[in-house]
Design a protein around this motif. Sequence first.
Motif, PDB file in Angstrom:
ATOM      1  N   ALA A 133       0.830  -1.200   0.000  1.00  0.00           N
ATOM      2  CA  ALA A 133       0.000   0.000   0.000  1.00  0.00           C
ATOM      3  C   ALA A 133       0.869   1.255   0.000  1.00  0.00           C
ATOM      4  CB  ALA A 133      -0.934  -0.005   1.206  1.00  0.00           C
ATOM      5  N   ALA A 134       1.903   1.249   0.837  1.00  0.00           N
ATOM      6  CA  ALA A 134       2.807   2.401   0.894  1.00  0.00           C
ATOM      7  C   ALA A 134       3.557   2.573  -0.417  1.00  0.00           C
ATOM      8  CB  ALA A 134       3.794   2.231   2.048  1.00  0.00           C
ATOM      9  N   VAL A 135       4.028   1.468  -0.987  1.00  0.00           N
ATOM     10  CA  VAL A 135       4.792   1.536  -2.236  1.00  0.00           C
ATOM     11  C   VAL A 135       3.931   2.099  -3.361  1.00  0.00           C
ATOM     12  CG1 VAL A 135       6.020   0.181  -3.970  1.00  0.00           C
ATOM     13  CG2 VAL A 135       6.277  -0.377  -1.538  1.00  0.00           C
ATOM     14  N   VAL A 136       2.703   1.600  -3.463  1.00  0.00           N
ATOM     15  CA  VAL A 136       1.805   2.072  -4.525  1.00  0.00           C
ATOM     16  C   VAL A 136       1.493   3.551  -4.349  1.00  0.00           C
ATOM     17  CG1 VAL A 136      -0.549   1.879  -5.426  1.00  0.00           C
ATOM     18  CG2 VAL A 136       0.804  -0.184  -5.025  1.00  0.00           C
ATOM     19  N   LEU A 137       1.152   3.958  -3.135  1.00  0.00           N
ATOM     20  CA  LEU A 137       0.763   5.346  -2.900  1.00  0.00           C
ATOM     21  C   LEU A 137       1.938   6.313  -3.030  1.00  0.00           C
ATOM     22  CD1 LEU A 137      -1.603   4.752   0.137  1.00  0.00           C
ATOM     23  CD2 LEU A 137      -2.296   5.647  -2.109  1.00  0.00           C
ATOM     24  N   MET A 138       3.104   5.917  -2.546  1.00  0.00           N
ATOM     25  CA  MET A 138       4.230   6.833  -2.514  1.00  0.00           C
ATOM     26  C   MET A 138       5.052   6.830  -3.798  1.00  0.00           C
ATOM     27  SD  MET A 138       3.729   8.276   0.320  1.00  0.00           S
ATOM     28  CE  MET A 138       5.202   9.279   0.347  1.00  0.00           C
ATOM     29  N   CYS A 139       5.006   5.738  -4.539  1.00  0.00           N
ATOM     30  CA  CYS A 139       5.852   5.633  -5.737  1.00  0.00           C
ATOM     31  C   CYS A 139       5.083   5.672  -7.044  1.00  0.00           C
ATOM     32  CB  CYS A 139       6.669   4.336  -5.682  1.00  0.00           C
ATOM     33  SG  CYS A 139       7.795   4.229  -4.284  1.00  0.00           S
ATOM     34  N   PHE A 140       3.809   5.239  -7.034  1.00  0.00           N
ATOM     35  CA  PHE A 140       3.083   5.103  -8.290  1.00  0.00           C
ATOM     36  C   PHE A 140       1.863   6.018  -8.408  1.00  0.00           C
ATOM     37  CE2 PHE A 140       5.277   1.057  -7.619  1.00  0.00           C
ATOM     38  CZ  PHE A 140       5.945   0.927  -8.830  1.00  0.00           C
ATOM     39  N   TYR A 141       1.429   6.615  -7.318  1.00  0.00           N
ATOM     40  CA  TYR A 141       0.245   7.482  -7.343  1.00  0.00           C
ATOM     41  C   TYR A 141       0.611   8.853  -7.911  1.00  0.00           C
ATOM     42  CZ  TYR A 141      -3.639  10.302  -5.470  1.00  0.00           C
ATOM     43  OH  TYR A 141      -4.696  11.156  -5.315  1.00  0.00           O
ATOM     44  N   ASN A 142      -0.161   9.296  -8.916  1.00  0.00           N
ATOM     45  CA  ASN A 142       0.140  10.571  -9.576  1.00  0.00           C
ATOM     46  C   ASN A 142      -0.637  11.754  -9.007  1.00  0.00           C
ATOM     47  OD1 ASN A 142      -2.450  10.262 -10.638  1.00  0.00           O
ATOM     48  ND2 ASN A 142      -1.732   9.635 -12.666  1.00  0.00           N
ATOM     49  N   GLY A 143      -1.428  11.518  -7.973  1.00  0.00           N
ATOM     50  CA  GLY A 143      -2.140  12.617  -7.329  1.00  0.00           C
ATOM     51  C   GLY A 143      -3.382  13.084  -8.060  1.00  0.00           C
ATOM     52  N   LYS A 144      -3.813  12.341  -9.066  1.00  0.00           N
ATOM     53  CA  LYS A 144      -4.953  12.758  -9.885  1.00  0.00           C
ATOM     54  C   LYS A 144      -6.090  11.748  -9.787  1.00  0.00           C
ATOM     55  CE  LYS A 144      -1.811  14.835 -13.285  1.00  0.00           C
ATOM     56  NZ  LYS A 144      -1.370  14.792 -14.707  1.00  0.00           N
ATOM     57  N   ARG A 145      -7.274  12.214 -10.215  1.00  0.00           N
ATOM     58  CA  ARG A 145      -8.398  11.312 -10.405  1.00  0.00           C
ATOM     59  C   ARG A 145      -8.412  10.852 -11.857  1.00  0.00           C
ATOM     60  NH1 ARG A 145     -14.034  13.347  -8.309  1.00  0.00           N
ATOM     61  NH2 ARG A 145     -14.442  11.170  -8.867  1.00  0.00           N
ATOM     62  N   ALA A 146      -9.225   9.843 -12.131  1.00  0.00           N
ATOM     63  CA  ALA A 146      -9.362   9.378 -13.507  1.00  0.00           C
ATOM     64  C   ALA A 146      -9.919  10.495 -14.377  1.00  0.00           C
ATOM     65  CB  ALA A 146     -10.274   8.159 -13.578  1.00  0.00           C
ATOM     66  N   ALA A 147      -9.433  10.582 -15.592  1.00  0.00           N
ATOM     67  CA  ALA A 147      -9.870  11.650 -16.491  1.00  0.00           C
ATOM     68  C   ALA A 147     -11.331  11.476 -16.900  1.00  0.00           C
ATOM     69  CB  ALA A 147      -8.984  11.674 -17.737  1.00  0.00           C
ATOM     70  N   ARG A 148     -11.789  10.233 -16.953  1.00  0.00           N
ATOM     71  CA  ARG A 148     -13.164   9.953 -17.362  1.00  0.00           C
ATOM     72  C   ARG A 148     -13.853   9.097 -16.297  1.00  0.00           C
ATOM     73  NH1 ARG A 148     -12.991   7.618 -23.381  1.00  0.00           N
ATOM     74  NH2 ARG A 148     -15.254   7.864 -23.072  1.00  0.00           N
ATOM     75  N   GLY A 149     -15.166   9.200 -16.263  1.00  0.00           N
ATOM     76  CA  GLY A 149     -15.937   8.363 -15.348  1.00  0.00           C
ATOM     77  C   GLY A 149     -15.830   8.740 -13.896  1.00  0.00           C
ATOM     78  N   LYS A 150     -15.599  10.014 -13.596  1.00  0.00           N
ATOM     79  CA  LYS A 150     -15.409  10.420 -12.204  1.00  0.00           C
ATOM     80  C   LYS A 150     -16.664  10.176 -11.365  1.00  0.00           C
ATOM     81  CE  LYS A 150     -11.975  13.997 -13.275  1.00  0.00           C
ATOM     82  NZ  LYS A 150     -11.661  15.443 -13.217  1.00  0.00           N
ATOM     83  N   THR A 151     -17.822  10.523 -11.926  1.00  0.00           N
ATOM     84  CA  THR A 151     -19.065  10.337 -11.177  1.00  0.00           C
ATOM     85  C   THR A 151     -19.350   8.857 -10.965  1.00  0.00           C
ATOM     86  OG1 THR A 151     -19.970  12.398 -12.085  1.00  0.00           O
ATOM     87  CG2 THR A 151     -21.533  10.820 -11.144  1.00  0.00           C
ATOM     88  N   PHE A 152     -19.113   8.058 -12.003  1.00  0.00           N
ATOM     89  CA  PHE A 152     -19.325   6.621 -11.872  1.00  0.00           C
ATOM     90  C   PHE A 152     -18.444   6.040 -10.770  1.00  0.00           C
ATOM     91  CE2 PHE A 152     -17.825   2.327 -12.803  1.00  0.00           C
ATOM     92  CZ  PHE A 152     -19.025   1.628 -12.844  1.00  0.00           C
TER      93      PHE A 152
END
Length: 245
Positions: free
Chosen positions: A201-220
Motif C-alpha cells: 500500500a505504501a509503495v503504490v501510494l508513494m511511488c506510483f500514485y500521480n495525485g490525480k483522479r481518472a480523467a473519465r468516469g469520475k461520477t461513476f
Amino acid sequence: MSSLEQKNLRVLNRDVIKYIATFTMVLNHIGIVFLMPGTFLRELLVDIGYFTAPVMCYFLVEGYYHTHSRIRYAGRLLLFAVLAQIPYTLVFQTTVLNMLFTLFFCFLLLEVKARIQSPFFRWTGYLILIFLTGFCDWPTMAAVYTLLFAYAYGSDKKMWRAFLISWVVFAFMMFTGNMLYYSPGMTVLVTAGSVLGAVPAAVVLMCFYNGKRAARGKTFSKWFFYLFYPLHLLAIWGIAMCFFL
C-alpha cells in the motif's frame, strides 16, 4: 533514483488504486467466508486484503482536504454505512459495525484535529473516537492510519515515516493477537505475512500514485465505491447460502 525517474513511475490515479484496494478487500472477504482458518490460501487472501485499509484511510485524509463539502462527505459515509450493516451482519454473523462506520469515525477524527485547538480536548476526542472504532471492522488500526496520514499530509518524508510507524504498530497488534492461537515461531511467521500485505500500500501510494483522479468516469467511480460495498456483501451472502444450505 532521480526525480524524473520517480515522476515517470507515477502512472496510477486515485480511482485505479481504489479499484485495486476494492479487489483486495473482496479477496480478504472470500478468504474469511469460504476458506478454512489456518489454510495457506486463506491466510494469503486475508493478508492481501491488508492492502485495503491504509489505502482507504490515505484517501479519506486526502478527500477530507479536497472535498467541496465535508458535511456531504460525512453524510455519504454514514448513509452507506447504515445501508451496508445488514449485509455485513449476514455475511460475518457479527454485531461488529462495518468498515464504513470505521471510516466515518476516522472522518470525525479529522474534524477534531481541524476544529479543536486545545490539546487536552483534542486528544480526549481522539481517544473517544479510537475507542468507538473498537466496535467496528478495522478496529483501532484505521484510526492510527488516519491520524498518522493527517499529521504527515503534504510531506513525502513525513508520509514515509507515517507508513513505517504504522507497520510497527500493526505488527505489534497482529503479534499480540496471533500469539493467542499459534506457537511462537508460527506467530512470527503469520505476523510477518500480515505486515507484508500492508507494505505494498505504501509503495503504490508513494511511488506510483500521480495525485490525480481518472480523467473519465469520475461520477461513476465516486458512486461505485459506495454502492459496491453493500452489494458485494449481499453477493457473498447469496453465494454462501447456496453453498452452505
